[in-house]
Write an enzyme that holds these catalytic residues in place. Sequence first.
Site, PDB file in Angstrom:
ATOM      1  N   HIS A 310       0.848  -1.194   0.000  1.00 43.32           N
ATOM      2  CA  HIS A 310       0.000   0.000   0.000  1.00 43.32           C
ATOM      3  C   HIS A 310       0.878   1.236   0.000  1.00 43.32           C
ATOM      4  CE1 HIS A 310      -3.192   2.792   1.071  1.00 43.32           C
ATOM      5  NE2 HIS A 310      -4.013   1.849   0.655  1.00 43.32           N
ATOM      6  N   ASP A 367      -7.989  -5.394  -0.127  1.00 42.80           N
ATOM      7  CA  ASP A 367      -8.445  -6.266  -1.210  1.00 42.80           C
ATOM      8  C   ASP A 367      -8.092  -7.730  -0.999  1.00 42.80           C
ATOM      9  OD1 ASP A 367      -9.655  -4.304  -2.851  1.00 42.80           O
ATOM     10  OD2 ASP A 367      -7.670  -3.555  -3.351  1.00 42.80           O
TER      11      ASP A 367
HETATM   12  N1  CMC Z   1       4.011  -7.497  -4.824  1.00 42.76           N
HETATM   13  C1  CMC Z   1       5.348  -7.451  -5.010  1.00 42.76           C
HETATM   14  N2  CMC Z   1       6.106  -6.353  -4.794  1.00 42.76           N
HETATM   15  C2  CMC Z   1       5.471  -5.260  -4.380  1.00 42.76           C
HETATM   16  C3  CMC Z   1       4.091  -5.225  -4.152  1.00 42.76           C
HETATM   17  C4  CMC Z   1       3.351  -6.396  -4.399  1.00 42.76           C
HETATM   18  N3  CMC Z   1       2.032  -6.441  -4.210  1.00 42.76           N
HETATM   19  N4  CMC Z   1       3.727  -3.991  -3.749  1.00 42.76           N
HETATM   20  C5  CMC Z   1       4.850  -3.274  -3.710  1.00 42.76           C
HETATM   21  N5  CMC Z   1       5.921  -4.019  -4.075  1.00 42.76           N
HETATM   22  C6  CMC Z   1       7.317  -3.628  -4.109  1.00 42.76           C
HETATM   23  C7  CMC Z   1       7.608  -2.673  -5.246  1.00 42.76           C
HETATM   24  O1  CMC Z   1       7.954  -3.375  -6.414  1.00 42.76           O
HETATM   25  C8  CMC Z   1       8.754  -1.869  -4.677  1.00 42.76           C
HETATM   26  O2  CMC Z   1       9.901  -2.659  -4.743  1.00 42.76           O
HETATM   27  P1  CMC Z   1      11.363  -1.964  -4.931  1.00 42.76           P
HETATM   28  O3  CMC Z   1      11.543  -1.076  -3.742  1.00 42.76           O
HETATM   29  O4  CMC Z   1      12.315  -3.114  -4.973  1.00 42.76           O
HETATM   30  O5  CMC Z   1      11.291  -1.208  -6.218  1.00 42.76           O
HETATM   31  C9  CMC Z   1       8.405  -1.762  -3.192  1.00 42.76           C
HETATM   32  O6  CMC Z   1       7.593  -2.889  -2.914  1.00 42.76           O
HETATM   33  C10 CMC Z   1       7.680  -0.488  -2.810  1.00 42.76           C
HETATM   34  O7  CMC Z   1       6.462  -0.438  -3.474  1.00 42.76           O
HETATM   35  P2  CMC Z   1       5.954   0.790  -4.329  1.00 42.76           P
HETATM   36  O8  CMC Z   1       5.820   0.352  -5.720  1.00 42.76           O
HETATM   37  O9  CMC Z   1       6.774   2.008  -4.078  1.00 42.76           O
HETATM   38  O10 CMC Z   1       4.541   1.050  -3.723  1.00 42.76           O
HETATM   39  P3  CMC Z   1       3.498   2.043  -4.306  1.00 42.76           P
HETATM   40  O11 CMC Z   1       3.114   2.925  -3.197  1.00 42.76           O
HETATM   41  O12 CMC Z   1       3.952   2.710  -5.547  1.00 42.76           O
HETATM   42  O13 CMC Z   1       2.315   1.060  -4.750  1.00 42.76           O
HETATM   43  C11 CMC Z   1       0.532  -0.424  -4.623  1.00 42.76           C
HETATM   44  C12 CMC Z   1       1.315   0.676  -3.909  1.00 42.76           C
HETATM   45  C13 CMC Z   1      -0.712  -0.720  -3.826  1.00 42.76           C
HETATM   46  C14 CMC Z   1       0.109   0.072  -6.030  1.00 42.76           C
HETATM   47  C15 CMC Z   1       1.429  -1.671  -4.738  1.00 42.76           C
HETATM   48  O14 CMC Z   1       1.754  -2.128  -3.444  1.00 42.76           O
HETATM   49  C16 CMC Z   1       0.767  -2.776  -5.538  1.00 42.76           C
HETATM   50  O15 CMC Z   1       0.848  -2.768  -6.759  1.00 42.76           O
HETATM   51  N6  CMC Z   1       0.081  -3.746  -4.845  1.00 42.76           N
HETATM   52  C17 CMC Z   1      -0.671  -4.773  -5.547  1.00 42.76           C
HETATM   53  C18 CMC Z   1      -1.994  -4.197  -6.031  1.00 42.76           C
HETATM   54  C19 CMC Z   1      -2.972  -4.005  -4.891  1.00 42.76           C
HETATM   55  O16 CMC Z   1      -3.155  -4.889  -4.057  1.00 42.76           O
HETATM   56  N7  CMC Z   1      -3.639  -2.847  -4.905  1.00 42.76           N
HETATM   57  C20 CMC Z   1      -4.664  -2.516  -3.910  1.00 42.76           C
HETATM   58  C21 CMC Z   1      -4.233  -1.398  -3.008  1.00 42.76           C
HETATM   59  S1  CMC Z   1      -5.266  -1.218  -1.540  1.00 42.76           S
HETATM   60  C22 CMC Z   1      -6.822  -0.753  -2.103  1.00 42.76           C
HETATM   61  C23 CMC Z   1      -6.834   0.466  -2.923  1.00 42.76           C
HETATM   62  O17 CMC Z   1      -6.410   1.517  -2.474  1.00 42.76           O
HETATM   63  O18 CMC Z   1      -7.310   0.367  -4.032  1.00 42.76           O
END
Ligand code: CMC
Length: 432
Positions: A310, A367
């Site tokens: 998140h 989710d």
């Molecule tokens: N699986 C694998 N790696 C992950 C995941 C995941 N679900 N989420 C984050 N990471 C990694 C990401 O690749 C990054 O790695 P690195 O530092 O090596 O580059 C690190 O963790 C930090 O993540 P981030 O990309 O900076 O996080 P963000 O704030 O940009 O993205 C997110 C948040 C929710 C889009 C992401 O965690 C994600 O894609 N999760 C899966 C989709 C999901 O479950 N979404 C629902 C969110 S909650 C309900 C809502 O608000 O809709």
Amino acid sequence: MSQTNEKAVLTIDGKQIELPVLTGTEGHKAIDISKLFDEHGITTFDPSLGSTAACRSTITYIDGDKGVLRYRGIPIEHFDRPKPNFIEVAWLLIFGSLPTFAELRNFRNMLTDNELIHEGLRRQFGDLPPKSPPMAILSAMLSQLACYHEKFLPLGDEELFGEAAARLISKVRTIAAYSYRRSKGLPFVYPDPALRYCANFLHLMFSIPYQQYIVSEEIEDAMNLVLILHADHEQNCSTSTVRVVGSAKANLFASCAAGVSALWGPLHGGANVEVIKMLESIQSGGLKPEDCIKAAKDKDNPFKLFGFGHRVYKNYDPRAKILRAVADRVFARLKTNDPLLDIARKLEELALKDSYFIDRKLYPNVDFYSGILLRAMGIPTNMFTVIFAMGRLPGWIAQWKEQHDNPNQKIIRPRQLYLGNKRTDYVPIEER
Ligand code: CMC
């Protein structure tokens, strides 16, 4: 919000610029850069706005490190037991305080009075391809409410705003259920004014002519809780979309329809669908839980562990914690089980002891367990994000209103860091 005595000092081009530092009632400090461009011709760079407070808000508070979520100051856990009605929470979010009996009764009556959709709009469902994605239908139909309720398009009348909000919250449930019935080729049934919000939604989904769907107390309660847990989440992607659209003085219907489109994305509300797809492929033997974890960690693989991670929570999402416990409660009361729940628990266990997830503070989000609970209610997977949207609607409306009530609000219009060509001449086609 108050300005502190503290100043942030920015040194650029040999010049020192003092910037005010703001604090809210709780949460992070904010350096006020709102005059930076006008006074100094400098912009800031924050493409996903992760370090930017884009508005002042009194609606929802999140402490992502501690896993805290509060609506108008009330911790989310207070809405689990004893359960208020979703409509009470909608009022709280939109109007700022818990409703009195009279306010709640009036609001409920407005919802009941507006639960039908115009027959013209209803007929349009029939012209859509049966396989239409329900989120596409929802966004289109919310936008089209503007065609049938022009009275609500001018902004600024408080009473009309209340009516428009009630209409949206009431009609979204009818539209959502009809999008499902269209996909199944089932006849549309009309809303039942004797039923409460969630029971009425389930009736619209599952009753058939001459056979009323009888909703059990457990299922109605669980649906009520799912909607409450999704009702607001401060400046998330879809809410920010609603604010951006609303800042152009677009009407409430158009702004919320845009919110639905943003929510559809698999990184946002669409993640609940992806979670179930992932769990089902493990169940069918296509994938092992260990493979999922491995694929999620592989930087050359675009696969994500859906339902994990998140932008704000660096701890267990409090909504996921509640949903996990409620799923256990509902399955126990219904005396059923879902193998996907065991798979989800296994995945969670593996992820939470893996250094990749530990180091990045990736925990289950809302989710991860919501789909399993919705499945227990008989809700098909393609409706999960629609139900998220129904739940989020009061939050969008509240945020739209808060922004609209701010006399100092300007149109939201960020700047950019331009990386394109410098001035270049047009070359006529025959000379290229
Ligand atoms: N699986 C694998 N790696 C992950 C995941 C995941 N679900 N989420 C984050 N990471 C990694 C990401 O690749 C990054 O790695 P690195 O530092 O090596 O580059 C690190 O963790 C930090 O993540 P981030 O990309 O900076 O996080 P963000 O704030 O940009 O993205 C997110 C948040 C929710 C889009 C992401 O965690 C994600 O894609 N999760 C899966 C989709 C999901 O479950 N979404 C629902 C969110 S909650 C309900 C809502 O608000 O809709």
